[in-house]
Design a protein around this motif. Structure first.
Motif, PDB file in Angstrom:
ATOM      1  N   CYS A   1       1.124  -1.577   0.012  1.00 27.89           N
ATOM      2  CA  CYS A   1       0.085  -0.512   0.324  1.00 27.89           C
ATOM      3  C   CYS A   1       0.827   1.171   0.136  1.00 27.89           C
ATOM      4  CB  CYS A   1      -1.004   0.106   1.532  1.00 27.89           C
ATOM      5  SG  CYS A   1      -2.254  -1.377   0.843  1.00 27.89           S
TER       6      CYS A   1
ATOM      7  N   ILE B   1      -4.999   5.552  -2.282  1.00 30.36           N
ATOM      8  CA  ILE B   1      -5.601   4.310  -2.438  1.00 30.36           C
ATOM      9  C   ILE B   1      -6.889   4.262  -1.187  1.00 30.36           C
ATOM     10  CG2 ILE B   1      -4.865   2.193  -1.155  1.00 30.36           C
ATOM     11  CD1 ILE B   1      -2.886   3.325  -3.608  1.00 30.36           C
TER      12      ILE B   1
ATOM     13  N   VAL C   1      -2.779   3.666   3.120  1.00 30.86           N
ATOM     14  CA  VAL C   1      -3.748   4.519   2.496  1.00 30.86           C
ATOM     15  C   VAL C   1      -3.973   6.073   2.113  1.00 30.86           C
ATOM     16  CG1 VAL C   1      -4.495   1.875   2.062  1.00 30.86           C
ATOM     17  CG2 VAL C   1      -5.909   3.639   3.499  1.00 30.86           C
TER      18      VAL C   1
END
Length: 307
Positions: A72, A82, A104
Motif C-alpha cells: 500500500c 488508495i 492508504v
C-alpha cells in the motif's frame, strides 16, 4: 481516470454488476482488477500496478493478512489515491483496518459510526454506500410463487450482533401473526423456508413474487443498511424497514418504517389491504433506487472521493 480494483468480487469468472459498472464509468481500457484470493496477491498487485499506473486503487478487503502495508505504501508513494473500503459492519472497527490506515489515502465505510471513529483517531475517512445490480434486481422479469410477506437474512443467534435478538423476535412475531403468509429465508432458522444465498437471480425472482419484503439489519448504525434494502427496492417489492438511524433522511418515502412490532403489523396490514398504495410505493421506490444507489452510482462516488 484509471482504476485498479483489488476486490472480493474481482474474480476470473463472469463479470458481475460491480465490475461492469467500473467499465461503464471509466472505459474498459482504464480498468484493471485483481482478486483478493490470488495466492500471490501482493507480488501480482505490484506487477499490475507498475504496468497499469492507475490513478485510483480501490481495495475491497474484508480480512487481515490479505494486503501488506508495504505494498500500500509503495502504491501511495507512486501518486495513486488508495481507498480501503468495506460494506460490512462489525461490533468495532477491525484493528487491521486501523493499522492499515496510515498506508492508504482514505478508509471508507458504509456507515457513519465507523467513519467518525476513524476520524477521531486522526485518519481520513469518508462514507461510501454499497450498491446493487439493476440488471438483476429490476421490475420486469420472472418471479417465483412466494408468501405475501418475506424476510431474507441469516440467523446467527441471539447476541451475535446488537440487533440479532430483535430480528429473531421479529421473525417469531411474523410467523405467529401471519402463518403461511410469511416466509423467512436464510441460514439458521428453525422453521425457515430455505435460502437464496446461492443465486442473486433467484433471490430477485423471490422478491418479485412477494407483496411485501421486510428490511432489518443486525446494527442500528447511522446510515448503515445492507444491500438487502437496495435489492428489495430494485425488485419492485413494497419494503417495510426498521427505522434505522438516518433511514428516513436517506430513503425518504421509498419505504414504510416501523419502530416496534405493533408498527410493523399495522404497516403490513395497510399495504396488504391497499393494493394501489402498495404498487405506487413499489414503483416510486424502484425509480428512486435505480437513480441513486446502483453500482454505477457507487463507482461515480468512488471517483468523487479521490478527486
Amino acid at each position: 481516470m484509471k482504476i485498479l480494483h483489488i476486490g472480493l468480487c474481482a474474480t476470473p469468472n463472469t463479470m458481475n454488476g460491480f465490475q461492469k459498472a467500473f467499465i461503464d464509468v471509466v472505459g474498459k481500457e482504464n480498468y484493471k482488477e485483481i482478486y483478493t484470493g490470488d495466492k500471490d496477491l501482493n507480488v501480482n498487485t505490484l506487477l499490475l500496478f507498475n504496468e497499469f499506473k492507475p490513478d485510483i486503487v480501490f481495495m475491497q478487503i474484508q480480512a487481515p493478512g490479505i494486503i501488506t502495508h508495504s505494498v500500500c505504501q509503495i502504491m501511495k508513494d507512486s501518486g495513486a489515491f488508495i481507498i480501503n473500503w468495506t460494506g460490512d459492519k462489525r461490533h468495532d472497527v477491525p484493528q487491521w483496518m486501523i493499522d492499515l490506515a496510515p498506508y492508504v489515502s482514505l478508509t471508507s465505510f458504509s456507515n457513519m459510526d465507523d467513519v467518525n471513529i476513524m476520524r477521531s483517531l486522526g485518519f481520513k475517512s469518508e462514507y461510501l454506500e454499497i450498491g446493487y445490480d439493476p440488471e438483476i434486481y429490476k421490475l420486469e422479469n420472472e418471479s417465483l410463487n412466494m408468501p405475501d410477506i418475506v424476510f431474507m437474512g441469516n440467523n446467527y443467534g441471539r447476541g451475535y450482533f446488537p440487533m440479532s435478538g430483535f430480528r429473531i423476535d421479529m421473525v417469531d412475531f411474523l410467523h405467529q401473526e401471519y402463518g403461511n403468509r410469511f416466509g423467512v429465508y436464510g441460514s439458521g432458522w428453525a422453521y425457515g423456508n430455505g435460502n437464496f444465498n446461492h443465486s442473486q437471480l433467484e433471490e430477485a425472482k423471490a422478491y418479485r413474487g412477494a407483496k411485501i419484503a421486510i428490511n432489518c439489519s443486525h446494527f442500528d448504525s447511522l446510515n448503515y443498511n445492507s444491500d438487502r434494502l437496495l435489492r428489495i427496492l430494485g425488485s419492485g417489492t413494497a419494503c417495510i424497514s426498521y427505522n434505522h438511524l438516518g433511514m428516513k433522511e436517506t430513503y425518504l418515502n421509498s419505504c414504510a418504517y416501523f419502530n416496534d412490532f405493533n408498527d410493523l403489523k399495522n404497516q403490513i396490514n395497510f399495504l396488504l389491504d391497499n393494493t394501489l398504495d402498495r404498487m405506487e410505493m413499489s414503483s416510486l421506490a424502484n425509480n428512486f433506487v435505480k437513480n441513486t444507489f446502483t453500482f454505477k452510482h457507487q463507482v461515480e462516488n468512488i471517483i468523487k472521493l479521490a478527486v
